[in-house]
Design a protein around this motif. Structure first.
Motif, mmCIF file in Angstrom:
data_model
loop_
_atom_site.group_PDB
_atom_site.id
_atom_site.type_symbol
_atom_site.label_atom_id
_atom_site.label_comp_id
_atom_site.label_asym_id
_atom_site.label_seq_id
_atom_site.Cartn_x
_atom_site.Cartn_y
_atom_site.Cartn_z
ATOM 1 N N LEU A 304 0.811 -1.218 0.000
ATOM 2 C CA LEU A 304 0.000 0.000 0.000
ATOM 3 C C LEU A 304 0.846 1.270 0.000
ATOM 4 C CD1 LEU A 304 -2.790 -1.014 2.548
ATOM 5 C CD2 LEU A 304 -3.041 -0.715 0.079
ATOM 6 N N THR A 305 2.129 1.161 0.327
ATOM 7 C CA THR A 305 2.967 2.361 0.337
ATOM 8 C C THR A 305 3.250 2.890 -1.063
ATOM 9 O OG1 THR A 305 5.011 1.038 0.341
ATOM 10 C CG2 THR A 305 4.087 1.665 2.473
ATOM 11 N N VAL A 306 3.107 2.054 -2.082
ATOM 12 C CA VAL A 306 3.391 2.501 -3.461
ATOM 13 C C VAL A 306 2.404 3.586 -3.904
ATOM 14 C CG1 VAL A 306 3.623 1.789 -5.858
ATOM 15 C CG2 VAL A 306 4.478 0.315 -4.030
ATOM 16 N N PRO A 307 1.079 3.367 -3.819
ATOM 17 C CA PRO A 307 0.169 4.453 -4.197
ATOM 18 C C PRO A 307 0.253 5.658 -3.261
ATOM 19 C CG PRO A 307 -1.075 2.616 -3.267
ATOM 20 C CD PRO A 307 0.324 2.130 -3.493
ATOM 21 N N ILE A 308 0.535 5.412 -1.963
ATOM 22 C CA ILE A 308 0.690 6.525 -1.028
ATOM 23 C C ILE A 308 1.893 7.377 -1.414
ATOM 24 C CG2 ILE A 308 1.254 7.098 1.379
ATOM 25 C CD1 ILE A 308 -0.436 4.726 2.237
ATOM 26 N N PHE A 309 2.962 6.741 -1.857
ATOM 27 C CA PHE A 309 4.168 7.456 -2.241
ATOM 28 C C PHE A 309 3.942 8.343 -3.461
ATOM 29 C CE2 PHE A 309 8.305 7.897 -4.291
ATOM 30 C CZ PHE A 309 9.126 8.216 -3.224
ATOM 31 N N LEU A 310 3.040 7.951 -4.349
ATOM 32 C CA LEU A 310 2.822 8.676 -5.602
ATOM 33 C C LEU A 310 1.761 9.761 -5.500
ATOM 34 C CD1 LEU A 310 2.945 5.683 -8.128
ATOM 35 C CD2 LEU A 310 4.710 7.410 -7.712
ATOM 36 N N SER A 311 0.920 9.730 -4.456
ATOM 37 C CA SER A 311 -0.208 10.665 -4.376
ATOM 38 C C SER A 311 -0.110 11.515 -3.114
ATOM 39 C CB SER A 311 -1.527 9.890 -4.384
ATOM 40 O OG SER A 311 -2.614 10.751 -4.138
ATOM 41 N N TYR A 312 -0.024 12.830 -3.283
ATOM 42 C CA TYR A 312 0.014 13.739 -2.141
ATOM 43 C C TYR A 312 -1.315 13.710 -1.389
ATOM 44 C CZ TYR A 312 0.066 18.126 0.480
ATOM 45 O OH TYR A 312 -0.020 19.068 1.478
ATOM 46 N N GLU A 313 -2.430 13.705 -2.139
ATOM 47 C CA GLU A 313 -3.753 13.705 -1.502
ATOM 48 C C GLU A 313 -3.969 12.453 -0.663
ATOM 49 O OE1 GLU A 313 -3.162 14.317 -4.643
ATOM 50 O OE2 GLU A 313 -3.655 16.468 -4.808
ATOM 51 N N MET A 314 -3.585 11.295 -1.207
ATOM 52 C CA MET A 314 -3.746 10.049 -0.460
ATOM 53 C C MET A 314 -2.847 10.034 0.780
ATOM 54 S SD MET A 314 -3.365 6.124 -1.845
ATOM 55 C CE MET A 314 -4.694 6.390 -3.032
ATOM 56 N N HIS A 315 -1.678 10.629 0.649
ATOM 57 C CA HIS A 315 -0.765 10.663 1.780
ATOM 58 C C HIS A 315 -1.312 11.562 2.894
ATOM 59 C CE1 HIS A 315 3.811 10.317 2.812
ATOM 60 N NE2 HIS A 315 3.026 9.801 3.736
ATOM 61 N N VAL A 316 -1.915 12.682 2.531
ATOM 62 C CA VAL A 316 -2.510 13.563 3.539
ATOM 63 C C VAL A 316 -3.667 12.865 4.245
ATOM 64 C CG1 VAL A 316 -3.818 15.696 3.867
ATOM 65 C CG2 VAL A 316 -1.796 15.689 2.386
ATOM 66 N N ILE A 317 -4.509 12.181 3.486
ATOM 67 C CA ILE A 317 -5.633 11.448 4.082
ATOM 68 C C ILE A 317 -5.137 10.369 5.039
ATOM 69 C CG2 ILE A 317 -7.546 9.879 3.554
ATOM 70 C CD1 ILE A 317 -7.927 11.443 0.932
ATOM 71 N N PHE A 318 -4.059 9.701 4.655
ATOM 72 C CA PHE A 318 -3.509 8.640 5.495
ATOM 73 C C PHE A 318 -2.941 9.203 6.796
ATOM 74 C CE2 PHE A 318 -0.144 5.295 6.295
ATOM 75 C CZ PHE A 318 -1.053 4.344 6.739
ATOM 76 N N GLN A 319 -2.271 10.353 6.729
ATOM 77 C CA GLN A 319 -1.770 10.983 7.949
ATOM 78 C C GLN A 319 -2.929 11.344 8.882
ATOM 79 O OE1 GLN A 319 1.527 11.278 8.681
ATOM 80 N NE2 GLN A 319 1.883 10.240 6.736
ATOM 81 N N THR A 320 -3.994 11.886 8.320
ATOM 82 C CA THR A 320 -5.173 12.240 9.118
ATOM 83 C C THR A 320 -5.795 11.010 9.756
ATOM 84 O OG1 THR A 320 -5.593 14.059 7.567
ATOM 85 C CG2 THR A 320 -7.382 13.443 9.060
ATOM 86 N N LEU A 321 -5.852 9.914 8.998
ATOM 87 C CA LEU A 321 -6.413 8.667 9.524
ATOM 88 C C LEU A 321 -5.607 8.143 10.708
ATOM 89 C CD1 LEU A 321 -8.370 6.232 9.280
ATOM 90 C CD2 LEU A 321 -6.746 5.233 7.649
ATOM 91 N N LYS A 322 -4.291 8.188 10.601
ATOM 92 C CA LYS A 322 -3.437 7.680 11.687
ATOM 93 C C LYS A 322 -3.627 8.504 12.959
ATOM 94 C CE LYS A 322 0.442 7.992 9.478
ATOM 95 N NZ LYS A 322 1.908 7.964 9.262
ATOM 96 N N VAL A 323 -3.567 9.817 12.827
ATOM 97 C CA VAL A 323 -3.704 10.674 14.012
ATOM 98 C C VAL A 323 -5.101 10.519 14.623
ATOM 99 C CG1 VAL A 323 -3.666 13.049 14.836
ATOM 100 C CG2 VAL A 323 -1.986 12.302 13.143
ATOM 101 N N SER A 324 -6.114 10.460 13.781
ATOM 102 C CA SER A 324 -7.487 10.316 14.284
ATOM 103 C C SER A 324 -7.669 8.997 15.022
ATOM 104 C CB SER A 324 -8.477 10.406 13.118
ATOM 105 O OG SER A 324 -8.377 11.637 12.453
#
Length: 381
Positions: A304-324
């Protein structure tokens, strides 16, 4: 001639006397050392109980101070993240160098020190090496990115790490899994100097993002294949240390905790899906199933890190998910688990208090029941 024969028949009495005296001296020395060891152990135990009672008396004040420092520190970090994201890696390095050794000391006392052989500490050590010694190595960065936003990040959600500001242990546990992802997020998207340092050929301005991926195989190699090989190396080393070299030590002392012991105990108590899955090959192969399940988890999260690495929007959403997720778990702990802990603690205090004695009443010595002797087990998330 007769004297010689007498000596041969009776033997020399002096070696026997010396041997007896030596044995008696050794015995007395052992007894003295044993008594001193028992006395030292009693003194240490009394001091430990005294310190524990003092800490318990000031527990509320300590929790308030810890909560205050935790909230202020979290706010300061958020400010730094917005104002100077390029300094976030230095904050992470400071955190690791200070708090991980302190955690080892605390865990060694609690017999939890084998937790520091887990993958998260192995990965964090690699992060520290990369940030300090190889900050311009693009391939090393991608391997660390896969670790940080793969197994470590998803562990926050799967293992329900709780952000509780009044608990230093829980704060450190969360930051060990959360901070690396934030560090590599800032390097990946918010720190233009990093790209310029890694690509000093003058063509940095013509590339929208880095690393410059010419084909998909390069991306999958350094975000999936190489990190998976590094994970396999850790798994082999962990198995050799815990299950081969230190096996007898763990069998002798059931109080020494490892990740497998902790997770299997919780899973068995809850009788959840993890306990049933680990028993598919029988009770004798639960360790093997645990390793296989962890390997499946690692493979899936690294992919799953491959699409996260390529997309800024997906990476921001993932950071929000972790903190939440960590904040939500922290709220669940404060509202559901902590009240039960307080009730159990107060109940234990009442059970330990002596009954009031009336005048002219005979004092009877009552042995505590077996239930009262057993320690109260507290849920640990």
């Amino acid at each position: 001639m007769s004297n010689k024969e007498d000596a041969e028949d009776g033997g020399d009495p002096f070696p026997t006397v010396k041997q007896r005296f030596s044995d008696r001296t050794k015995k007395v020395t052992k007894e003295i050392i044993s008594k001193q060891a028992v006395q030292t152990k009693e003194i240490i135990s009394k001091q430990a109980v005294k310190i524990a009672r003092q800490a318990e008396e000031h527990e509320r004040f300590i929790n308030k101070v810890t909560h205050l420092i935790g909230v202020l520190g979290f706010g300061a970090f958020c400010f730094l993240l917005g104002s100077r994201p390029q300094d976030v890696p230095y904050v992470y390095c400071f955190f690791y160098v200070i708090f991980v050794p302190l955690r080892w000391i605390y865990y060694r006392f609690k017999k939890w020190h084998y937790y520091l052989l887990d993958f998260c500490y192995y990965a964090n050590t690699l992060f520290l090496v990369m940030l300090i010694l190889y900050p311009r190595n693009e391939k090393f960065f991608m391997v660390c990115f896969s670790f940080a936003e793969g197994p470590l990040a998803w562990a926050l959600i799967v293992w329900r790490c709780s952000l509780v500001f009044s608990s230093p242990d829980k704060i450190v546990s969360v930051l060990i899994h959360l901070l690396p992802g934030i560090v590599f997020f800032t390097i990946r998207w918010w720190d233009p100097a990093t790209f310029e340092a890694m690509h000093s050929d003058g063509n940095a301005g013509r590339r929208a993002s880095w690393p410059y991926v010419e084909n998909k195989s390069y991306l999958w190699t350094w975000l999936f294949v190489v990190p998976l090989a590094a994970y396999t190396l850790w798994q082999v080393l962990y198995f050799l240390i815990v299950n081969v070299l230190r096996r007898q030590r763990l069998l002798r002392d059931p109080e020494v905790m490892t990740s497998y012991r902790e997770l299997s105990k919780k899973a068995q108590k809850a009788n959840n899906i993890w306990w049933r899955l680990s028993g598919l090959l029988g009770d004798q192969n639960r360790m093997l199933m645990y390793i296989l399940l962890q390997a499946v988890f690692t493979v899936a999260t690294m992919a799953l890190t491959v699409p996260i690495f390529l997309s800024y929007e997906m990476h921001v959403i993932f950071q929000t998910l972790k903190v939440s997720a960590t904040i939500w778990n922290g709220a669940s702990f404060l509202l559901e688990v902590m009240p039960r802990q307080v009730i159990l603690k107060e109940k234990r205090k009442l059970e330990m208090q002596p009954l009031p004695i009336q005048p002219n009443q005979t004092v009877a010595t009552v042995e505590p029941s077996e239930d009262a002797k057993e320690p109260v087990k507290i849920d640990h998330f």
